[in-house]
Design an enzyme around this catalytic site. Structure first.
Site, PDB file in Angstrom:
ATOM      1  N   HIS A 171     -75.227 -29.170 -56.731  1.00 49.93           N
ATOM      2  CA  HIS A 171     -74.077 -29.191 -55.807  1.00 49.93           C
ATOM      3  C   HIS A 171     -72.951 -30.137 -56.251  1.00 49.93           C
ATOM      4  CE1 HIS A 171     -76.057 -26.549 -53.054  1.00 49.93           C
ATOM      5  NE2 HIS A 171     -77.069 -27.373 -52.844  1.00 49.93           N
ATOM      6  N   ASP A 207     -81.851 -21.477 -57.243  1.00 52.64           N
ATOM      7  CA  ASP A 207     -82.039 -22.232 -55.997  1.00 52.64           C
ATOM      8  C   ASP A 207     -81.542 -21.370 -54.831  1.00 52.64           C
ATOM      9  OD1 ASP A 207     -82.252 -25.416 -55.024  1.00 52.64           O
ATOM     10  OD2 ASP A 207     -80.809 -24.252 -53.835  1.00 52.64           O
ATOM     11  N   HIS A 209     -79.667 -22.115 -52.491  1.00 52.01           N
ATOM     12  CA  HIS A 209     -78.277 -22.414 -52.138  1.00 52.01           C
ATOM     13  C   HIS A 209     -77.359 -22.170 -53.330  1.00 52.01           C
ATOM     14  CE1 HIS A 209     -80.875 -25.033 -49.579  1.00 52.01           C
ATOM     15  NE2 HIS A 209     -80.095 -24.528 -48.634  1.00 52.01           N
ATOM     16  N   ASP A 297     -86.661 -23.312 -53.202  1.00 52.26           N
ATOM     17  CA  ASP A 297     -86.416 -23.239 -51.760  1.00 52.26           C
ATOM     18  C   ASP A 297     -86.086 -21.825 -51.279  1.00 52.26           C
ATOM     19  OD1 ASP A 297     -84.022 -23.478 -53.146  1.00 52.26           O
ATOM     20  OD2 ASP A 297     -83.238 -25.130 -51.941  1.00 52.26           O
ATOM     21  N   TYR A 336     -88.594 -27.599 -50.715  1.00 51.70           N
ATOM     22  CA  TYR A 336     -88.875 -28.656 -49.730  1.00 51.70           C
ATOM     23  C   TYR A 336     -90.190 -28.489 -48.987  1.00 51.70           C
ATOM     24  CZ  TYR A 336     -84.085 -29.305 -51.044  1.00 51.70           C
ATOM     25  OH  TYR A 336     -82.965 -29.485 -51.804  1.00 51.70           O
TER      26      TYR A 336
END
Ligand code: SP5
Ligand code: ZN
Length: 354
Positions: A171, A207, A209, A297, A336
Site C-alpha cells: 500500500h 493480496d 486488497h 487474505d 490475518y
C-alpha cells in the site's frame, strides 16, 4: 518431499508491535501482528524449507523506490513523538496522524513543514490505521532487507525465493505509507531485480486488497509492469479511492498496469482466472522476472476480506505463476487468519515448487 524454496527471514519484525488500528476514530486491536509471520515460518520449516537470514542492504536500494523525506520521517518518527512527550500527554503511545495536507485544504499553496510534532505524520500517512511504535522502523527495514536478499538470490540463479516480510508493503507509495505498510517491499525487490540485470520486471499482486502503492510507484514506467487482483474497492473495500479496471497506467505506457477487481464472495474460478490474466499481461509486457506480492487474505476464512479463495486456489495460483517460466521473488503481504495463514502460504509455495 521437502519444500525446496528458501525462506528469507528477519527477526527484526518482532520489534514492530502496532498494537492497534484507529478505525473511524476507535482504537481496535491490530490485525497485522507478529504471530502472523511466526505461523508462516513454522509451517514452512515443518515442510522442510531452509531459512536464510536477511542481509542488510544499503539505503540506496530503498531510496530507489521511496522519497527521502518519507524515509527520514519513518526513521525518526517514534523518537520525535517520544521527545515531544506525547506518550504521557495526551497519552498516545503510537505515532498517529491527526491533520492532513489535503489538496482541498491547500489549493495552490505548498504545505508548510509543521512546527508541531503531532501535525507531521499526516504529511506522510494516508490513513489512521498504520501506527508507528518504538521498533517499527527497524522492522520495516528488516522486511525490505528480506525482499532485497530474495531478489539477490533470484538474480543469482534461484528460480523461486520467498521473503517472509513483516510488516507488509504494497500500500506504500513513493511518498506516503498506510494500510499497515511502511516500505514497499515488492517494489524494492522489483527495482533490485532490474538493477541486477532484468530489463523488465512484472509485479503480480494477489493480496485481497488493491496494491495501490505499487501501482502508483510504477505508474509511468514501461519497464515494471504492475498487476493486482483484489476485492473491488467500489463495493466498499480498502483502499476505497482507487483500484478499478480502468487504471491501466499513464498514457505513455498504457497497459503497463492491470487491475482485476472482483466482487465480494468471488472464489477460486474467478480469482485464478484473474491471476492468469495478470501473469499473461506481465509476459506480454516483456517481463524477464516476476515479483509475486503474496497476500493470503483472499482466503475464505480471512477476517479482512470477503473473497472466498481456498487452499487449492492458492496452490493453483502458485502453479500459474511458475508456469510463466519466469524466475520469481515471492514477497509476503497480508493474511490475518492465524489458524490458516501458514498452510495457505505453504500451499502457494508447493504450487510453485519444481
Ligand atoms: C497489507 C494489507 O492487507 N493491508 C490491508 C489493510 C486494510 N485494512 C483496512 C481495514 C478496514 C477496517 N477494518 C475494520 C477492522 C477494525 N480493526
Ligand atoms: Zn490485504
Amino acid at each position: 518431499m521437502a519444500l525446496s524454496i528458501p525462506v528469507v527471514w528477519s527477526d527484526d519484525h518482532r520489534l514492530h508491535d502496532p498494537d492497534a488500528e484507529i478505525w473511524v476514530g476507535i482504537r481496535t486491536p491490530a490485525a497485522e501482528t507478529a504471530p502472523r509471520v511466526e505461523a508462516i515460518r513454522d509451517a514452512l520449516v515443518a515442510a522442510g524449507a531452509d531459512v536464510v537470514p536477511a542481509i542488510r542492504h544499503d539505503d540506496a536500494a530503498i531510496e530507489a523506490v521511496h522519497d527521502s523525506a518519507l524515509l527520514s520521517f519513518l526513521a525518526s518518527a517514534w523518537q520525535e513523538w517520544e521527545r515531544a512527550g506525547l506518550p504521557e500527554d495526551p497519552g498516545q503511545d503510537r505515532v498517529v496522524p491527526y491533520i492532513f495536507p489535503h489538496p482541498g485544504l491547500l489549493g495552490p499553496l505548498a504545505p508548510l513543514v509543521p512546527a508541531a510534532t503531532w501535525a507531521r505524520p499526516g504529511a506522510f500517512c494516508f490513513d489512521t490505521m498504520t501506527l508507528i511504535g518504538p521498533g517499527t522502523w527497524e522492522a520495516a527495514r528488516g522486511a525490505a532487507d528480506a525482499a532485497l536478499t530474495a531478489a539477490d538470490l533470484v538474480s543469482g540463479g534461484r528460480s523461486t525465493v520467498y521473503a517472509c516480510c513483516r510488516p507488509p508493503g504494497h500500500h506504500v507509495t513513493r511518498t506516503a505509507y498506510g494500510g499497515s505498510c511502511y516500505l514497499n517491499n515488492a517494489a524494492i525487490a522489483a527495482e533490485r531485480l532490474r538493477e541486477l540485470g532484468a530489463a523488465r520486471v512484472g509485479i503480480v499482486d494477489i493480496d485481497a486488497h488493491h496494491g495501490n502503492g505499487t501501482q502508483s510507484i510504477f505508474w509511468e514506467r514501461a519497464d515494471v509492469f504492475t498487476g493486482s487482483v483484489h476485492v473491488d474497492p467500489e463495493t466498499g473495500w480498502f483502499p476505497h479511492y482507487l483500484g478499478t479496471a480502468s487504471e491501466t497506467g499513464a498514457d505513455a505506457v498504457a497497459g503497463a498496469n492491470r487491475n482485476v477487481p472482483l466482487p465480494p464472495g468471488a472464489g477460486d474460478a474467478d480469482w485464478v482466472r484473474g491471476v492468469e490474466e495478470i501473469v499473461q499481461a506481465a509476459r506480454s509486457n516483456g517481463a524477464e522476472a516476476l515479483v509475486l506480492a503474496l497476500g493470503v487474505d483472499a482466503a475464505g476464512g480471512d477476517p479482512e476480506s470477503p473473497l472466498q479463495v481456498t487452499m487449492d486456489g492458492y496452490r493453483e495460483a502458485g502453479r500459474v505463476v511458475v508456469n510463466s517460466g519466469l524466475p520469481c521473488v515471492v514477497v509476503q503481504e497480508g493474511g490475518y487468519d492465524l489458524a490458516s495463514i501458514g498452510e495457505l502460504v505453504l500451499a502457494t509455495l508447493e504450487g510453485m515448487d519444481a
